[in-house]
Each structure stands twice: as C-alpha cells, then as structure tokens.
Design an enzyme around this catalytic site. Structure first.
Site, short mmCIF file in Angstrom:
data_model
loop_
_atom_site.label_atom_id
_atom_site.label_comp_id
_atom_site.label_asym_id
_atom_site.label_seq_id
_atom_site.Cartn_x
_atom_site.Cartn_y
_atom_site.Cartn_z
N CYS A 13 0.87 -1.19 0.00
CA CYS A 13 0.00 0.00 0.00
C CYS A 13 0.90 1.23 0.00
O CYS A 13 2.05 1.15 -0.44
CB CYS A 13 -0.99 -0.03 1.16
N ASN A 16 2.19 1.43 4.48
CA ASN A 16 2.46 0.15 5.19
C ASN A 16 2.13 0.25 6.69
O ASN A 16 2.77 -0.38 7.52
CB ASN A 16 3.90 -0.32 4.97
N CYS A 18 -1.57 0.84 7.42
CA CYS A 18 -3.02 0.57 7.51
C CYS A 18 -3.41 -0.66 6.68
O CYS A 18 -3.66 -1.73 7.23
CB CYS A 18 -3.85 1.77 7.06
N ARG A 19 -3.48 -0.50 5.38
CA ARG A 19 -4.06 -1.56 4.54
C ARG A 19 -3.17 -2.79 4.38
O ARG A 19 -3.63 -3.93 4.58
CB ARG A 19 -4.43 -0.99 3.16
N SER A 20 -1.91 -2.60 3.98
CA SER A 20 -1.10 -3.80 3.70
C SER A 20 -0.73 -4.59 4.96
O SER A 20 -0.72 -5.83 4.89
CB SER A 20 0.11 -3.49 2.83
N ASP A 129 -8.04 4.01 0.92
CA ASP A 129 -7.12 4.43 1.99
C ASP A 129 -7.93 4.95 3.18
O ASP A 129 -8.67 5.92 3.06
CB ASP A 129 -6.24 5.56 1.42
P1 4NP Z 1 -1.85 2.84 4.12
O1 4NP Z 1 -2.47 4.21 4.67
O2 4NP Z 1 -1.28 3.15 2.75
O3 4NP Z 1 -3.03 1.94 4.05
O4 4NP Z 1 -0.81 2.41 5.11
C1 4NP Z 1 -1.74 5.40 4.74
C2 4NP Z 1 -0.91 5.63 5.80
C3 4NP Z 1 -0.22 6.82 5.87
C4 4NP Z 1 -0.36 7.77 4.88
C5 4NP Z 1 -1.17 7.52 3.81
C6 4NP Z 1 -1.86 6.33 3.73
N1 4NP Z 1 0.34 9.00 4.98
O5 4NP Z 1 0.16 9.83 4.09
O6 4NP Z 1 1.10 9.20 5.92
#
Ligand code: 4NP
Length: 161
Positions: A13, A16, A18-20, A129
C-alpha cells in the site's frame, strides 16, 4: 512440513501502516487456518517511506484485534525494486500503488503487480485508503481484505497443487 517450494506473497500500500499490514495479518490467519504456513510466505510494504520502522496505525491494530488478529508486532518498510524478483505474487491496494509499482516493474521486470481485489468478488477493485477517515473505513478495509484473501488462497492452492 512440506517439501514444496514456498510461494512468496507481498502486499503493498502507500504507508504500510493501515491496509497492507492488515492484509498481511488477515491472510496469515487464512493461511494458518488452511495449515499452509510452510507453503506460503507473506510480507507487506509501502511505496512511501514516511512510516518506515513504525508499528501499524492504532485503529488498524484495534480493528484487527476485534477479529482475533494481532498485527501489533509488524513494522513498516518501504517497497524496493528487488521485491519484484523475490516475491511470486505482488498485490497492491489501489490504482496509485499499481501505477507506482508498475513503473518499477517496467524498469526491472520480475513479478507484475496486480490489484489485490481482483481476487475478490466485490465490485470494488481498490481498497480505499482509511488513513484520513473514521473507524468505518478500517472496518471496510478488513471486510474487503477478508473476502479477497479467500479468493487468493484458492488461486494459490491451484499453483501449489
Ligand atoms: P496505508 O495508509 O497506505 O493503508 O498504510 C496510509 C498511511 C499513511 C499515509 C497515507 C496512507 N500518509 O500519508 O502518511
């Protein structure tokens, strides 16, 4: 133990956190329930480097825990070109992740990235996201991931057979 060559699966993702990592935790559970831990190796990473070394987002940890899955021990790392040689299946969460990983794949070859939800039957093809939203988003992430994980396992079983 199995003598079969393991299949290496990577979830990707953006951050790294939240989703992955949620996908890693859920798919580990699905694989463990199927007794295939020795045959399927699982990791996750993010295309961005902001959260390297961090534990998953507290909301992701809490929502996973409600489903009996502990992702608190995972630590974020950034995607690297060598992942496309090391992993047999590379699954991205959204179209931006796909574009970013595909750019690298065009340069170095190896495993072509795929949208993870291509393995599910939901009309969605992206895991949205949840980072800037509320708790509902994290619940939706787990629902989408859980469903696609079953489809992914079925496809990997065919490859192992
Ligand atoms: P992820 O979510 O891609 O599912 O881990 C996010 C976590 C942090 C950010 C964006 C998406 N960020 O912009 O910091």
């Amino acid at each position: 133990m199995s003598a079969r060559k393991p299949i290496n699966v990577l979830f990707v993702c953006l951050g790294n956190i939240c989703r992955s990592p949620s996908a890693e935790g859920v798919f580990r559970e699905v694989v463990a329930r199927a007794g295939l831990e020795a045959d399927i190796q699982i990791d996750s990473c993010g295309t961005g480097g902001w959260h390297v070394g961090k534990a998953p987002d507290k909301r992701a940890v809490a929502k996973a825990r409600q489903r009996g899955i502990d992702i608190s021990g995972l630590r974020a790392r950034q995607f690297r070109a060598a992942d496309l040689a090391q992993f047999d299946v590379v699954l991205v969460m959204d179209r931006q992740n796909l574009a970013d990983v595909r750019d690298v794949w065009r340069q170095v070859g190896g495993t072509e990235p795929e949208l993870f939800l291509a393995y599910g039957s939901s009309p969605n093809d992206e895991v949205p996201d949840p980072y800037y939203g509320g708790d509902d988003g994290f619940e939706a992430v787990l629902d989408l991931i859980a469903e696609a994980s079953e489809g992914l396992l079925a496809r990997i079983r065919e490859r192992l057979a």
